[in-house]
Design an enzyme around this catalytic site. Structure first.
Site, PDB file in Angstrom:
ATOM      1  CG  HIS A  85      -1.256  -0.089  -7.973  1.00  0.00           C
ATOM      2  ND1 HIS A  85      -2.011   0.614  -7.079  1.00  0.00           N
ATOM      3  CD2 HIS A  85      -1.322  -1.380  -7.550  1.00  0.00           C
ATOM      4  CE1 HIS A  85      -2.522  -0.196  -6.156  1.00  0.00           C
ATOM      5  NE2 HIS A  85      -2.108  -1.410  -6.437  1.00  0.00           N
ATOM      6  CD  GLU A 141      -1.413   3.960  -6.762  1.00  0.00           C
ATOM      7  OE1 GLU A 141      -2.454   3.466  -7.258  1.00  0.00           O
ATOM      8  OE2 GLU A 141      -0.556   3.265  -6.191  1.00  0.00           O
ATOM      9  NE  ARG A 197      -4.031  -2.008   0.360  1.00  0.00           N
ATOM     10  CZ  ARG A 197      -4.008  -3.156  -0.284  1.00  0.00           C
ATOM     11  NH1 ARG A 197      -2.989  -3.418  -1.091  1.00  0.00           N
ATOM     12  NH2 ARG A 197      -4.969  -4.052  -0.142  1.00  0.00           N
TER      13      ARG A 197
END
Length: 533
Positions: free
Chosen positions: A280, A260, A231
């Protein structure tokens, strides 16, 4: 014939499974929210990813919906509580991208060690510089894994195959589980000091937010390298950038980010020779997408055939009317569980035993027990824990769960007894639901009667004259208002507990002053804790 809406992109393999089961499929990944709201009443099931928002408004229109399948892990876009009330099963596919995440972690570690992306970019710019991109081997290096879970344990196995020494930090994992992996469990401080590589595989909770920040980076070796595929907010980005700038660590490989998409202001972009960043991609492979699509389709078919899903996020095993009647008892155990977690949250739980007495036994107990386990684990593990995966996580952590009924012979119409065994001690709570609210009626077999709501101080001590006076005097001096208070004891001079309901949280200085005051009268203070229920 059942009808299923596929409202986000999944692979054709998943759609084929639905159609082969005789289900009518509407594949509409491009439809607007308005179109979805206008037609959602037609469907028995929905498969989605992260782009479809199934909030309370959408679910209110889903008159025939029986199952919601999330092809992936995250489910922030689904109103679980509302789905549960409407009797709709919700599930995800948590294992579909496990191997992808594991392999991406190893790929990031290798790339970081051998400067693979940097050398590739240099060659594309017609630059040949073998000396600049000289790397280091993984063999004989120490890998510290923070979070030895489904992904972390697989990373450990593969790292050991590289000849790495693997250590881990996971305060909620049974030592026997770590031993079976040949991975010693250490404190976070020791892990940070010993590791050449550190990889995170933990959820995002209040406890793990910025788990690695300035103080932690200062503990690390100068040659330490960080990998984060968990995370983004587990790591303080600004602190990481400072640690790199001051050469406190050697490098980092980051797949997940605090913001993000990553903005041009991200300070890690200034370290292109020492930081590898990906968008990601940990769980994004062709295989992972196929796996999640296939798993979601199979689960939808299974649920529509009358079975329970394998990875449910909720358990609507009561019809909505029964759920409404049982709600007070579900709330009671949730409050007791939260009390227990905040009271003893620093201990590793080994066993939980719950006994139900009275009217509560008129209902199905499974969802009530699941609510209890969720509330105990919620504050210490992951705010994504829900009514089913909490039980799976308890099993994974080797926490024994026992549920039983008792003959309630007290004046109370219902009673819940909760006993917990940790790695340090055994402790218990009892509570009840009354028309005027929730009450705690026993702590460690000591009688108490206090409203189970608000902010509390709990003090365990040896009964002595003057204890209560000392405590209330310190609180009064610090302007902490006492709303209510109850003392429990078995006999004069014996074990005692006082539960004080207060209006605001005392400072650490107040707690220390209370400790000093009780030590002055030899009250044998065992513990003093602040709780908020």
């Amino acid at each position: 014939m059942y009808k299923v809406l596929v409202n986000d992109n999944i692979s054709q393999k998943g759609i084929d499974i639905l159609q082969e089961a005789g289900i009518e499929v509407d594949f509409k990944p491009e439809q607007s929210r308005e179109e979805c709201l206008n037609t959602i009443h037609q469907y028995d099931g929905i498969i989605l990813r992260s782009m479809t928002d199934l909030d309370k408004k959408a679910l209110a229109k889903a008159e025939n919906l029986k199952v919601i399948g999330r092809a992936g892990t995250g489910y922030d876009n689904i109103d679980l509580e509302e789905a549960t009330k409407k009797g709709i099963f919700v599930f995800n596919t948590p294992t579909g991208n496990t191997i992808s995440a594991v392999e991406h972690t190893l790929g990031m570690m290798l790339s970081l060690s051998r400067n693979i992306p940097q050398s590739n970019q240099a060659l594309h710019n017609n630059l040949w510089n073998r000396k600049k991109y000289r790397g280091v081997e993984l063999k004989a290096k120490t890998l510290g894994i923070i979070g030895l879970n489904r992904i972390g344990s697989r990373v450990a196995k593969r790292a050991q195959a590289f000849g790495m020494d693997v250590i881990a930090n996971d305060p909620y994992l049974a030592p026997e589980k770590a031993e079976s992996l040949n991975v010693p469990l250490l404190s976070l401080e020791k892990l940070l000091k010993k590791s050449d590589y550190i990889t995170l595989h933990i959820p995002l909770t209040e406890e793990t937010h910025h788990l690695l920040s300035e103080a932690e980076f200062k503990l690390m070796k100068k040659n330490a390298r960080i990998i984060n595929c968990a995370r983004g907010k587990n790591i303080d980005t600004k602190a990481l950038a400072r640690a790199l700038a001051e050469n406190e660590i050697a490098g980092a490989a980051i797949d997940v980010h605090e913001e993000e998409p990553v903005s041009k202001d991200n300070p890690l972009l200034d370290f292109e020779d020492r930081v590898i960043m990906t968008a990601h991609l940990g769980g994004t492979t062709i295989e992972a997408i196929d796996n999640n699509s296939i798993a979601a389709a199979r689960e939808v078919v299974s649920v529509l055939e009358g079975n329970l899903p394998e990875s449910p996020l909720n358990i609507p095993v009561m019809d909505p009317q029964e759920f409404k009647k049982a709600q007070p008892y579900i709330e009671l155990v949730a409050k007791l569980g939260k009390f227990m977690a905040e009271w003893k949250g620093d201990q590793r739980i080994k066993a939980v035993e719950v006994e139900y007495g009275g009217e509560i036994n008129n209902f199905k107990l499974k969802p009530i027990t699941l609510s209890l386990i969720k509330s105990i684990l919620d504050p210490i593990l992951d705010n994504r824990i829900n009514l089913v995966n909490a039980m799976h996580i308890a099993e994974e952590r080797e926490i024994a769960i026992k549920e039983s009924k008792i003959q309630n012979e007290t004046e109370l119409k219902n009673l819940v007894n909760l006993k917990v065994k940790s790695d340090k001690e055994e402790y218990s709570l009892s509570g009840t639901y009354l028309p005027n609210g929730y009450r705690i009626v026993r702590i460690n077999d000591l009688r108490i009667d206090l409203e189970l709501d608000g902010e509390f101080i709990i003090v365990s001590y040896q009964d002595k004259p003057g204890v209560i006076g000392k405590i209330t005097s310190v609180l009064g001096k610090d302007k902490i208002n006492i709303a209510n208070m109850q003392v429990g004891r078995k006999s004069p001079g014996g074990e005692a507990v006082v539960l004080i309901q207060i209006d605001s949280k005392p400072s650490e200085e107040v707690f220390q002053e209370i400790k000093n005051s009780l030590n002055e009268i030899n009250a044998n203070l065992k513990e003093i804790n602040y709780l908020k229920i």
